[in-house]
Design an enzyme around this catalytic site. Structure first.
Site, PDB file in Angstrom:
ATOM      1  N   GLU A   1      -0.978 -20.934 -11.179  1.00  0.00           N
ATOM      2  CA  GLU A   1      -1.622 -20.057 -10.194  1.00  0.00           C
ATOM      3  C   GLU A   1      -2.196 -18.809 -10.855  1.00  0.00           C
ATOM      4  OE1 GLU A   1       1.630 -21.176  -6.707  1.00  0.00           O
ATOM      5  OE2 GLU A   1       1.865 -19.367  -7.915  1.00  0.00           O
TER       6      GLU A   1
ATOM      7  N   CYS B   1      -8.610  12.629  -0.778  1.00  0.00           N
ATOM      8  CA  CYS B   1      -7.968  13.932  -0.640  1.00  0.00           C
ATOM      9  C   CYS B   1      -6.537  13.828  -1.125  1.00  0.00           C
ATOM     10  CB  CYS B   1      -8.033  14.325   0.824  1.00  0.00           C
ATOM     11  SG  CYS B   1      -7.905  16.059   1.029  1.00  0.00           S
TER      12      CYS B   1
HETATM   13  N1  LLP Z   1       1.515 -16.681  -8.188  1.00  0.00           N
HETATM   14  C1  LLP Z   1       2.400 -15.864  -7.589  1.00  0.00           C
HETATM   15  C2  LLP Z   1       3.497 -16.431  -6.819  1.00  0.00           C
HETATM   16  C3  LLP Z   1       2.250 -14.467  -7.703  1.00  0.00           C
HETATM   17  O1  LLP Z   1       3.116 -13.667  -7.121  1.00  0.00           O
HETATM   18  C4  LLP Z   1       1.157 -13.944  -8.446  1.00  0.00           C
HETATM   19  C5  LLP Z   1       0.954 -12.512  -8.566  1.00  0.00           C
HETATM   20  C6  LLP Z   1       0.263 -14.846  -9.042  1.00  0.00           C
HETATM   21  C7  LLP Z   1       0.480 -16.210  -8.899  1.00  0.00           C
HETATM   22  C8  LLP Z   1      -0.939 -14.398  -9.827  1.00  0.00           C
HETATM   23  O2  LLP Z   1      -0.614 -13.655 -10.940  1.00  0.00           O
HETATM   24  P1  LLP Z   1      -1.754 -13.265 -12.025  1.00  0.00           P
HETATM   25  O3  LLP Z   1      -2.202 -14.545 -12.711  1.00  0.00           O
HETATM   26  O4  LLP Z   1      -2.863 -12.627 -11.316  1.00  0.00           O
HETATM   27  O5  LLP Z   1      -1.038 -12.349 -12.946  1.00  0.00           O
HETATM   28  N2  LLP Z   1      -1.173  -5.867  -7.872  1.00  0.00           N
HETATM   29  C9  LLP Z   1      -0.680  -6.064  -9.224  1.00  0.00           C
HETATM   30  C10 LLP Z   1      -0.439  -7.508  -9.531  1.00  0.00           C
HETATM   31  C11 LLP Z   1       0.538  -8.163  -8.575  1.00  0.00           C
HETATM   32  C12 LLP Z   1       0.706  -9.622  -8.863  1.00  0.00           C
HETATM   33  C13 LLP Z   1       1.528 -10.263  -7.815  1.00  0.00           C
HETATM   34  N3  LLP Z   1       1.682 -11.658  -7.951  1.00  0.00           N
HETATM   35  C14 LLP Z   1      -1.699  -5.457 -10.195  1.00  0.00           C
HETATM   36  O6  LLP Z   1      -2.679  -4.888  -9.741  1.00  0.00           O
HETATM   37  O7  LLP Z   1      -1.491  -5.500 -11.398  1.00  0.00           O
END
Ligand code: LLP
Length: 431
Positions: free
Chosen positions: A290, A361
């Site tokens: 994912e 702000c």
């Molecule tokens: N699968 C699950 C179950 C997840 O919780 C996440 C990310 C992903 C896949 C995707 O992960 P990626 O490949 O994008 O690292 N808002 C934070 C990131 C939170 C990620 C949460 N889960 C940021 O801006 O760094």
């Protein structure tokens, strides 16, 4: 430049995917999210290639749409053969509206309301990843009432401590997500799930964290999860056919970052899967991944207009822009670091160090501090790089700022894929 799709044209302007960012800012206004479609497609193909070369294609890549959810993104990843990971009714709705086939969708969430579970069951989502025992019970009741049997996976905390920001770590025992492995909770959950007549347990899921730069934590997670699948076979007599290893590969945000390419990470994971299965005489499972950030993060940038420059003698220089934490809350949340460029002076050296401040702000509304930048002046266009993931998707209407427009660039031509919000949009639900 940070990513190969960024170039500088004869006018000294920053270009992404062959499109002049200064011209884009003039035509579409700022703040403006710009995404490079070819790079998104190349990244999708990169994931597919490794699965096909290393694992005979026995897997499904589900784009983690929390990184960037809009209809066009689902159309693009679907056309590249990917599915989608969704974590809310809103993401599911958007994916379905865009024509993403329900069977290629994986539904997540540690606290799914019944209405979201019902929506997933009604539309025939391919796999629902269950997080806790009450959810199993609720989902079984919903499936039964709908006359359906649903494929589920169980979210497991494999106890892997990946080196990333505390707020984006998820695989360790003290996490709100999933069933713990060490305590026996995971095995008990498998037993419980197997007893529900309308739930079909197809496999296990884990996600150890995000923006992880190394291969080893991922490979270790695969080994640990297969160990658990083997214990399940021994103790319960069930051989689960699928393993979902989540997302998490990191990207290059700054010149100093040196992440392992996602292709290397996926290759290492698949090797670990093959070796562990051979050692345990366990049938190689169908695998799911994912990835979110590694598909869209480096493919995007955000354009702002410089409104003012404020020099505080002996302290710092602020460059103030017409966006900020409402379109990118990541510095406020995690002190995330970015590279920035004055798009209309991209060929000049970045000879200053500045703090980039947003328009909200709030003192903490910064894009970054101590950032190298070309000398900025009023009306310059500022480009903040590698904002393709977790920017638009985490944007808010704080201070009633309308959400910014998102354009997709392909071979130099740009098209709007999410319109800029209007003030009328902002008050639409006010009574
Ligand atoms: N699968 C699950 C179950 C997840 O919780 C996440 C990310 C992903 C896949 C995707 O992960 P990626 O490949 O994008 O690292 N808002 C934070 C990131 C939170 C990620 C949460 N889960 C940021 O801006 O760094």
């Amino acid at each position: 430049m940070l990513t190969p799709n960024l170039t500088i044209n004869a006018a000294g302007h920053l270009c992404i995917g062959g499109a002049d960012t200064v011209a884009l800012a003039k035509t579409h206004g700022t703040p403006l999210y710009v995404m490079d479609e070819n790079m998104i497609r190349e990244n999708c193909r990169g994931f597919e290639r490794v699965i096909s070369e290393e694992y005979g294609g026995r897997g499904l890549i589900c784009f983690a749409s929390k990184a960037l959810s809009c209809k066009e993104l689902y159309r693009i990843v679907d056309s590249e053969g990917l599915g989608a990971d969704v974590v809310s009714g809103g993401e599911l709705y958007t994916a379905l509206k865009a024509g993403m086939p329900a069977e290629k969708i994986v539904m997540h969430g540690n606290s799914k309301p019944n209405a979201e579970l019902q929506m997933a069951v009604t539309h025939g989502v391919g796999r629902i990843v269950c997080d806790n025992l009450p959810e199993l019970d609720r989902l079984n009741r919903i499936a039964e009432a709908s006359g359906k049997t649903v494929n589920i996976m169980l979210r497991i905390k494999p106890g892997i401590d990946a080196h990333t920001h505390d707020f984006v770590k998820t695989g360790q025992i003290d996490s709100k997500f999933g069933f713990a492995l060490e305590t026996g909770e995971a095995l008990a959950a498998v037993k419980a799930a197997s007893l529900y007549p309308n739930l079909n347990l197809v496999g296990l899921h884990c996600h150890i964290g995000s923006q992880i730069l190394e291969t080893e934590p991922f490979a270790e997670a695969a080994r640990v999860m297969l160990g658990l699948m083997n214990d399940i076979r021994t103790e319960i007599g069930v051989t689960l056919p699928e393993l979902n290893l989540g997302g998490g590969p990191g990207i290059r945000y700054t010149e100093e970052d040196d992440p392992k390419p996602f292709s290397e990470i996926v290759r290492a994971i698949l090797n670990a899967v093959k070796e562990t299965c051979a050692a345990l005489s366990f049938p190689e499972p169908f695998v799911l991944f994912e990835p979110g950030r590694s598909i869209v993060g480096g493919a995007g940038l955000t354009l702002y207009t410089v409104m003012a420059r404020k020099q505080i003698p002996d302290i710092r220089t602020y460059v103030l822009v017409d966006g900020g934490m409402c379109d990118n809350p990541r510095y406020a949340l995690y002190h995330s670091r970015y590279e920035a460029v004055i798009a209309n002076k991209a060929g000049e050296p970045r000879s200053e160090r500045v703090t980039i401040g947003g328009k909200c702000c709030e003192s903490g509304d910064l894009v970054g501090e101590d950032m190298p930048l070309q000398p900025a002046a009023e009306d310059d266009i500022l480009a903040v790089l590698a904002t393709g993931a977790y920017n638009y998707s985490m944007a808010s209407n704080y201070n009633r700022n309308p959400r910014a427009e998102l354009v997709m660039v392909r071979d130099g031509a740009a098209r709007t894929v999410v319109k800029r919000e209007t003030y009328e949009d902002i008050v639409r639900n006010d009574i």
